[in-house]
Design a protein around this motif. Structure first.
Motif, PDB file in Angstrom:
ATOM      1  N   ALA A 184      -2.423  -8.113  21.390  1.00  0.00           N
ATOM      2  CA  ALA A 184      -0.966  -8.182  21.358  1.00  0.00           C
ATOM      3  C   ALA A 184      -0.391  -6.957  22.053  1.00  0.00           C
ATOM      4  O   ALA A 184      -0.893  -5.854  21.883  1.00  0.00           O
ATOM      5  N   GLU A 185       0.639  -7.172  22.828  1.00  0.00           N
ATOM      6  CA  GLU A 185       1.314  -6.045  23.479  1.00  0.00           C
ATOM      7  C   GLU A 185       2.225  -5.312  22.496  1.00  0.00           C
ATOM      8  O   GLU A 185       2.339  -4.087  22.531  1.00  0.00           O
ATOM      9  N   HIS A 186       2.879  -6.089  21.662  1.00  0.00           N
ATOM     10  CA  HIS A 186       3.870  -5.531  20.752  1.00  0.00           C
ATOM     11  C   HIS A 186       3.612  -6.057  19.340  1.00  0.00           C
ATOM     12  O   HIS A 186       3.333  -7.240  19.152  1.00  0.00           O
ATOM     13  N   VAL A 187       3.712  -5.170  18.367  1.00  0.00           N
ATOM     14  CA  VAL A 187       3.511  -5.533  16.970  1.00  0.00           C
ATOM     15  C   VAL A 187       4.822  -5.351  16.215  1.00  0.00           C
ATOM     16  O   VAL A 187       5.505  -4.338  16.370  1.00  0.00           O
ATOM     17  N   PHE A 188       5.161  -6.346  15.411  1.00  0.00           N
ATOM     18  CA  PHE A 188       6.320  -6.253  14.539  1.00  0.00           C
ATOM     19  C   PHE A 188       5.834  -6.488  13.110  1.00  0.00           C
ATOM     20  O   PHE A 188       4.881  -7.241  12.892  1.00  0.00           O
ATOM     21  N   THR A 189       6.471  -5.846  12.164  1.00  0.00           N
ATOM     22  CA  THR A 189       6.123  -6.091  10.772  1.00  0.00           C
ATOM     23  C   THR A 189       7.350  -6.560  10.011  1.00  0.00           C
ATOM     24  O   THR A 189       8.472  -6.118  10.291  1.00  0.00           O
ATOM     25  N   ILE A 190       7.123  -7.467   9.074  1.00  0.00           N
ATOM     26  CA  ILE A 190       8.195  -7.975   8.232  1.00  0.00           C
ATOM     27  C   ILE A 190       8.103  -7.274   6.883  1.00  0.00           C
ATOM     28  O   ILE A 190       7.032  -7.207   6.284  1.00  0.00           O
ATOM     29  N   SER A 191       9.226  -6.731   6.435  1.00  0.00           N
ATOM     30  CA  SER A 191       9.237  -6.036   5.156  1.00  0.00           C
ATOM     31  C   SER A 191      10.575  -6.241   4.465  1.00  0.00           C
ATOM     32  O   SER A 191      11.623  -6.263   5.106  1.00  0.00           O
ATOM     33  N   SER A 192      10.522  -6.380   3.152  1.00  0.00           N
ATOM     34  CA  SER A 192      11.723  -6.314   2.340  1.00  0.00           C
ATOM     35  C   SER A 192      11.879  -4.860   1.892  1.00  0.00           C
ATOM     36  O   SER A 192      11.147  -3.978   2.344  1.00  0.00           O
ATOM     37  N   SER A 193      12.794  -4.615   0.965  1.00  0.00           N
ATOM     38  CA  SER A 193      12.960  -3.263   0.436  1.00  0.00           C
ATOM     39  C   SER A 193      12.053  -3.004  -0.761  1.00  0.00           C
ATOM     40  O   SER A 193      12.087  -1.923  -1.342  1.00  0.00           O
ATOM     41  N   ASP A 194      11.243  -3.992  -1.154  1.00  0.00           N
ATOM     42  CA  ASP A 194      10.324  -3.818  -2.278  1.00  0.00           C
ATOM     43  C   ASP A 194       9.191  -2.865  -1.909  1.00  0.00           C
ATOM     44  O   ASP A 194       8.725  -2.838  -0.760  1.00  0.00           O
ATOM     45  N   MET A 223       5.897  -2.735  -2.535  1.00  0.00           N
ATOM     46  CA  MET A 223       4.618  -3.227  -2.013  1.00  0.00           C
ATOM     47  C   MET A 223       4.738  -3.727  -0.580  1.00  0.00           C
ATOM     48  O   MET A 223       3.796  -3.625   0.206  1.00  0.00           O
ATOM     49  N   ALA A 224       5.893  -4.265  -0.224  1.00  0.00           N
ATOM     50  CA  ALA A 224       6.112  -4.686   1.168  1.00  0.00           C
ATOM     51  C   ALA A 224       6.162  -3.473   2.083  1.00  0.00           C
ATOM     52  O   ALA A 224       5.583  -3.474   3.183  1.00  0.00           O
ATOM     53  N   ILE A 225       6.847  -2.424   1.640  1.00  0.00           N
ATOM     54  CA  ILE A 225       6.927  -1.193   2.424  1.00  0.00           C
ATOM     55  C   ILE A 225       5.560  -0.511   2.480  1.00  0.00           C
ATOM     56  O   ILE A 225       5.163   0.026   3.518  1.00  0.00           O
ATOM     57  N   TYR A 226       4.825  -0.548   1.371  1.00  0.00           N
ATOM     58  CA  TYR A 226       3.469   0.007   1.333  1.00  0.00           C
ATOM     59  C   TYR A 226       2.589  -0.669   2.388  1.00  0.00           C
ATOM     60  O   TYR A 226       1.853  -0.005   3.127  1.00  0.00           O
ATOM     61  N   ALA A 227       2.667  -2.019   2.466  1.00  0.00           N
ATOM     62  CA  ALA A 227       1.871  -2.758   3.455  1.00  0.00           C
ATOM     63  C   ALA A 227       2.305  -2.409   4.874  1.00  0.00           C
ATOM     64  O   ALA A 227       1.468  -2.255   5.772  1.00  0.00           O
ATOM     65  N   ALA A 228       3.617  -2.275   5.092  1.00  0.00           N
ATOM     66  CA  ALA A 228       4.117  -1.898   6.419  1.00  0.00           C
ATOM     67  C   ALA A 228       3.621  -0.519   6.809  1.00  0.00           C
ATOM     68  O   ALA A 228       3.193  -0.288   7.949  1.00  0.00           O
ATOM     69  N   ASN A 229       3.642   0.411   5.856  1.00  0.00           N
ATOM     70  CA  ASN A 229       3.176   1.771   6.139  1.00  0.00           C
ATOM     71  C   ASN A 229       1.683   1.784   6.466  1.00  0.00           C
ATOM     72  O   ASN A 229       1.227   2.532   7.346  1.00  0.00           O
ATOM     73  N   ASN A 230       0.902   0.941   5.779  1.00  0.00           N
ATOM     74  CA  ASN A 230      -0.523   0.818   6.092  1.00  0.00           C
ATOM     75  C   ASN A 230      -0.730   0.305   7.508  1.00  0.00           C
ATOM     76  O   ASN A 230      -1.632   0.755   8.229  1.00  0.00           O
ATOM     77  N   LEU A 231       0.083  -0.673   7.916  1.00  0.00           N
ATOM     78  CA  LEU A 231       0.006  -1.175   9.285  1.00  0.00           C
ATOM     79  C   LEU A 231       0.303  -0.050  10.273  1.00  0.00           C
ATOM     80  O   LEU A 231      -0.374   0.089  11.294  1.00  0.00           O
ATOM     81  N   ILE A 285       2.476 -11.266  21.129  1.00  0.00           N
ATOM     82  CA  ILE A 285       3.145 -10.547  20.056  1.00  0.00           C
ATOM     83  C   ILE A 285       2.416 -10.816  18.750  1.00  0.00           C
ATOM     84  O   ILE A 285       2.005 -11.949  18.476  1.00  0.00           O
ATOM     85  N   ALA A 286       2.245  -9.784  17.930  1.00  0.00           N
ATOM     86  CA  ALA A 286       1.671  -9.948  16.596  1.00  0.00           C
ATOM     87  C   ALA A 286       2.732  -9.615  15.557  1.00  0.00           C
ATOM     88  O   ALA A 286       3.415  -8.604  15.665  1.00  0.00           O
ATOM     89  N   ILE A 287       2.856 -10.492  14.572  1.00  0.00           N
ATOM     90  CA  ILE A 287       3.796 -10.269  13.481  1.00  0.00           C
ATOM     91  C   ILE A 287       3.001 -10.164  12.180  1.00  0.00           C
ATOM     92  O   ILE A 287       2.316 -11.107  11.779  1.00  0.00           O
ATOM     93  N   TYR A 288       3.085  -9.006  11.560  1.00  0.00           N
ATOM     94  CA  TYR A 288       2.350  -8.725  10.325  1.00  0.00           C
ATOM     95  C   TYR A 288       3.305  -8.688   9.137  1.00  0.00           C
ATOM     96  O   TYR A 288       4.510  -8.506   9.291  1.00  0.00           O
ATOM     97  N   GLY A 289       2.742  -8.815   7.943  1.00  0.00           N
ATOM     98  CA  GLY A 289       3.521  -8.690   6.721  1.00  0.00           C
ATOM     99  C   GLY A 289       2.666  -9.070   5.532  1.00  0.00           C
ATOM    100  O   GLY A 289       1.727  -9.863   5.663  1.00  0.00           O
ATOM    101  N   LYS A 290       2.959  -8.504   4.381  1.00  0.00           N
ATOM    102  CA  LYS A 290       2.165  -8.818   3.196  1.00  0.00           C
ATOM    103  C   LYS A 290       2.377 -10.271   2.786  1.00  0.00           C
ATOM    104  O   LYS A 290       3.386 -10.891   3.140  1.00  0.00           O
ATOM    105  N   GLY A 291       1.416 -10.813   2.048  1.00  0.00           N
ATOM    106  CA  GLY A 291       1.523 -12.184   1.587  1.00  0.00           C
ATOM    107  C   GLY A 291       2.770 -12.415   0.761  1.00  0.00           C
ATOM    108  O   GLY A 291       3.116 -11.605  -0.097  1.00  0.00           O
ATOM    109  N   GLY A 292       3.477 -13.495   1.046  1.00  0.00           N
ATOM    110  CA  GLY A 292       4.666 -13.857   0.289  1.00  0.00           C
ATOM    111  C   GLY A 292       5.956 -13.203   0.744  1.00  0.00           C
ATOM    112  O   GLY A 292       7.014 -13.450   0.168  1.00  0.00           O
ATOM    113  N   ILE A 293       5.896 -12.408   1.814  1.00  0.00           N
ATOM    114  CA  ILE A 293       7.082 -11.691   2.271  1.00  0.00           C
ATOM    115  C   ILE A 293       7.980 -12.564   3.155  1.00  0.00           C
ATOM    116  O   ILE A 293       9.095 -12.194   3.491  1.00  0.00           O
TER     117      ILE A 293
END
Length: 290
Positions: A145-155, A157-165, A8-16
């Motif tokens: 990774a078989e499955h990717v998850f992303t961590i995002s707040s409602s901010d 820049m966090a959503i921007y990073a998730a959308n890029n992923l 599993i891969a877990i992505y997210g912008k720095g500081g999230i």
């Protein structure tokens, strides 16, 4: 026949809160009896700190720089609940590619059949998600990774990073790349936080895996160099992390998201700004009337 390790891969912008969340997922899975490896893919090499009482460990790149040949076991350290901890590491600031540590670390462990030898149930890659390129894209691009998850707040820049992923996953999906399991919504403490995240996942054809509130319990645990699972096992926050870990463990069907275009994302963000301003204006008018 050896069992299949779930990667599993877990992505997210720095500081999230990516490493915080990942470490609590790992701790909850280990607590449940699974054999887990957490694979830190951030050049800061701090993914596994709270699994080891706040201690840093030598990185794969450190070892490769110091030795002509490296035994992968020298890069693996035990943490809370028997979790195997690995940090890929990165170059000196201003020198080299930050993704090289991921590439080198993955190659080293795979060449020496470490995942099979340790009979792992889960390998969890904790990956910096501000820029999904080069080495940072390896878990997605190579289908490691078989499955990717992303961590995002409602901010934004966090959503921007998730959308890029999401765009990266979409790009590599036809080439055997990993697919998206969903969004872990972090620091969700108000109704509008929920509404923004729910709207975003609805527009990008994905799902929220869990809503994780901001909590002082997490801060207290991290200041002591531990996960919430270890430091406050009976807390509500620990229960949320256990529920999240269970959902990830049981997850089987990932898919290709439909990311928003750049202009579409900006217009969506602006519409939410207008809605929040109007909501605040209504609240102030209600106070004045009262």
């Amino acid at each position: 026949m050896a069992k299949k390790t779930k990667q599993i891969a877990i992505y997210g912008k720095g500081g999230i809160g990516k490493s915080t969340t990942t470490s609590n997922i790992s701790a909850a899975l280990a607590e449940a009896g699974y054999k887990v490896m957490q694979f830190g893919c951030d050049p800061k090499a701090d993914s596994t700190n709270t699994l080891r009482g706040g201690d840093y460990i030598p990185t794969v790149l450190d070892l490769l720089h110091a030795n002509s040949s490296v035994d992968a076991h020298d890069a693996i350290f035990k943490g809370f609940g028997g979790i195997y901890c690995v940090e890929a590491g990165g170059p000196q600031p201003g020198v080299g590619c930050a993704g090289r540590g991921i590439i080198s670390a993955v190659q080293l462990l795979k060449q020496q059949d470490i995942f099979e030898e340790l009979d792992l149930d889960f390998v969890i890659f904790d990956v910096l998600g501000d820029v999904v390129c080069g080495g940072f894209a390896v878990p997605v691009r190579e289908g490691i990774a078989e499955h990717v998850f992303t961590i995002s707040s409602s901010d934004f820049m966090a959503i921007y990073a998730a959308n890029n992923l999401f765009r990266g996953i979409q790009t590599y999906s036809n080439k055997g790349g990993a697919l998206l399991g969903g969004v872990i919504a972090n620091s969700i403490n108000t109704d509008f936080h929920h509404e923004i995240i729910d709207d975003f996942v609805g527009r990008t054809a994905t799902q929220v895996v869990e809503y994780v509130p901001r909590s002082v319990t997490v801060t207290q645990a991290e200041l002591s160099g531990r996960t919430t699972i270890e430091a406050a096992p009976k807390s509500e926050q620990a229960s949320i992390y256990r529920r999240l870990a269970t959902r990830i463990a049981e997850h089987t069907q990932s898919k290709v998201p439909t990311p928003l275009g750049q202009q579409e994302l900006r217009e969506w963000s602006a519409s939410w700004a207008d809605r929040l301003i109007e909501a605040e204006n209504q609240r102030e008018r209600a106070i004045q009337v009262a």
